[in-house]
Design an enzyme around this catalytic site. Structure first.
Site, PDB file in Angstrom:
ATOM      1  N   ASN A 166       0.866  -1.178   0.000  1.00  0.00           N
ATOM      2  CA  ASN A 166       0.000   0.000   0.000  1.00  0.00           C
ATOM      3  C   ASN A 166       0.905   1.232   0.000  1.00  0.00           C
ATOM      4  O   ASN A 166       1.466   1.576   1.032  1.00  0.00           O
ATOM      5  CB  ASN A 166      -0.898  -0.022   1.250  1.00  0.00           C
ATOM      6  CG  ASN A 166      -1.758   1.228   1.350  1.00  0.00           C
ATOM      7  OD1 ASN A 166      -1.863   2.000   0.399  1.00  0.00           O
ATOM      8  ND2 ASN A 166      -2.370   1.434   2.510  1.00  0.00           N
ATOM      9  N   HIS A 183      -9.726   0.621   4.570  1.00  0.00           N
ATOM     10  CA  HIS A 183      -8.456   0.883   5.255  1.00  0.00           C
ATOM     11  C   HIS A 183      -8.727   1.819   6.429  1.00  0.00           C
ATOM     12  O   HIS A 183      -9.555   2.728   6.334  1.00  0.00           O
ATOM     13  CB  HIS A 183      -7.446   1.506   4.280  1.00  0.00           C
ATOM     14  CG  HIS A 183      -6.067   1.555   4.858  1.00  0.00           C
ATOM     15  ND1 HIS A 183      -5.678   2.516   5.758  1.00  0.00           N
ATOM     16  CD2 HIS A 183      -4.998   0.725   4.701  1.00  0.00           C
ATOM     17  CE1 HIS A 183      -4.416   2.283   6.116  1.00  0.00           C
ATOM     18  NE2 HIS A 183      -3.987   1.198   5.489  1.00  0.00           N
ATOM     19  N   GLU A 188      -7.213   4.273   7.587  1.00  0.00           N
ATOM     20  CA  GLU A 188      -7.054   5.709   7.316  1.00  0.00           C
ATOM     21  C   GLU A 188      -8.315   6.277   6.671  1.00  0.00           C
ATOM     22  O   GLU A 188      -8.640   7.451   6.849  1.00  0.00           O
ATOM     23  CB  GLU A 188      -5.806   5.942   6.439  1.00  0.00           C
ATOM     24  CG  GLU A 188      -4.543   5.791   7.278  1.00  0.00           C
ATOM     25  CD  GLU A 188      -3.311   5.368   6.501  1.00  0.00           C
ATOM     26  OE1 GLU A 188      -3.284   5.497   5.272  1.00  0.00           O
ATOM     27  OE2 GLU A 188      -2.360   4.888   7.154  1.00  0.00           O
ATOM     28  N   GLU A 212      -5.558  -5.499  10.293  1.00  0.00           N
ATOM     29  CA  GLU A 212      -4.575  -4.439  10.526  1.00  0.00           C
ATOM     30  C   GLU A 212      -4.929  -3.697  11.823  1.00  0.00           C
ATOM     31  O   GLU A 212      -5.776  -2.785  11.797  1.00  0.00           O
ATOM     32  CB  GLU A 212      -4.587  -3.440   9.377  1.00  0.00           C
ATOM     33  CG  GLU A 212      -4.247  -4.028   8.034  1.00  0.00           C
ATOM     34  CD  GLU A 212      -3.722  -2.948   7.094  1.00  0.00           C
ATOM     35  OE1 GLU A 212      -2.569  -3.062   6.665  1.00  0.00           O
ATOM     36  OE2 GLU A 212      -4.449  -1.982   6.818  1.00  0.00           O
ATOM     37  N   GLY A 246       1.886   2.124  10.756  1.00  0.00           N
ATOM     38  CA  GLY A 246       2.787   3.279  10.653  1.00  0.00           C
ATOM     39  C   GLY A 246       3.423   3.694  11.959  1.00  0.00           C
ATOM     40  O   GLY A 246       4.002   4.771  12.057  1.00  0.00           O
TER      41      GLY A 246
HETATM   42  C1  PEP Z   1      -1.022   0.002   5.927  1.00  0.00           C
HETATM   43  O1  PEP Z   1      -1.140   1.196   5.720  1.00  0.00           O
HETATM   44  O2  PEP Z   1      -1.847  -0.785   5.467  1.00  0.00           O
HETATM   45  C2  PEP Z   1       0.114  -0.468   6.715  1.00  0.00           C
HETATM   46  C3  PEP Z   1       0.111  -1.688   7.145  1.00  0.00           C
HETATM   47  O3  PEP Z   1       1.118   0.459   6.959  1.00  0.00           O
HETATM   48  P1  PEP Z   1       2.526   0.172   7.687  1.00  0.00           P
HETATM   49  O4  PEP Z   1       3.094  -1.080   7.104  1.00  0.00           O
HETATM   50  O5  PEP Z   1       3.351   1.377   7.379  1.00  0.00           O
HETATM   51  O6  PEP Z   1       2.241   0.026   9.152  1.00  0.00           O
END
Ligand code: PEP
Length: 242
Positions: free
Chosen positions: A9, A92, A94, A164, A170
């Site tokens: 991503n 997601h 975000e 997630e 992040g």
């Molecule tokens: C994501 O945005 O789906 C993600 C897993 O980000 P990161 O790997 O940076 O934690």
């Protein structure tokens, strides 16, 4: 037998030039017999990305729940499919948090995607507060239930689910392999017998150094990678860890 899937991503990163170096380098490094690799670049690069794919696949980071109309800035599932993409991220964190997408909206996006023959990667996960209140499984199950209620269980078992945890995205904090496995198992149990073939991938600060221990868990079928996917060597190493 579930074929592992590792996805990148890029979020709002990348450029025309970046695509031109990244895609050929990654094509060289992966073996698509062993792992399916999907790249999610920003929407303006989707057509170019799809054209650069040989073993790789390209997908959109988001999709509208509407088929067409006065929705400035939105991209429909038909358009994503039209430019040669097969996958789309929906829900997601975000987008759930910053764009206030409810689980109902996410379910509508999921349905719009499958309606056009796309494979949605449904993202689910709990906040730190929810984990600390022991609500992880309830939160994740309710996010998934919203999709089952609208699209049906069969559509979901044919899709990909990305667990997630919001607190791991992040932040550099990764769920331990045991924490992730517990949630992946609960998701698979919720899907019933058909869930045995559903790919459930983990996302949240996956890096080359922690990928293998996560991917070794029985119910973790690969990863969704943000930050570390922007370094092609590191991402190739993650893909090689499955
Ligand atoms: C994501 O945005 O789906 C993600 C897993 O980000 P990161 O790997 O940076 O934690």
């Amino acid at each position: 037998m579930r074929k592992p899937l590792v996805a990148a991503n890029w979020k709002m990163h990348g450029s025309d030039q970046f695509l031109e170096t990244y895609f050929p380098a990654l094509e060289q490094a992966i073996d698509s017999d062993k792992v399916e690799v999907v790249i999610f670049p920003p929407a303006v690069y989707l057509q170019k990305a799809a054209g650069l794919c040989q073993q790789l696949q390209a997908g959109a980071q988001d999709v509208s729940q509407h088929s067409e109309g006065a929705f400035t800035g939105e991209v429909s599932a038909t358009m994503v499919s039209d430019v040669g993409c097969r996958y789309v991220l929906v829900g997601h964190s975000e987008r759930r948090i910053r764009h206030r997408e409810s689980s109902k909206t996410v379910a509508e996006k999921f349905l719009a995607a499958v309606g056009q023959g796309l494979v949605p990667v449904l993202c689910v996960g709990e906040s730190l507060e929810e984990r600390e209140a022991n609500r992880t499984l309830a939160v994740v199950q309710s996010q998934i239930q919203s999709v089952i209620d609208l699209a049906g269980l069969e559509q979901l078992t044919n899709a990909v689910i990305a667990y997630e945890p919001v607190w791991a995205i992040g932040t550099g904090k990764t769920a331990s392999p045991e924490q992730a496995q517990e949630v992946h198992r609960a998701i698979r149990d919720m899907l019933g017998p058909a869930g045995q073939h559903t790919r459930i991938v983990y996302g949240g600060s996956v890096k080359a150094e922690n990928a293998m221990t996560l991917f070794n868990q029985p119910d973790i079928d690969g990863g969704l990678v943000g930050g570390a996917s922007l370094k092609v060597d590191e991402f190739a190493a993650i893909c090689g860890s499955v």
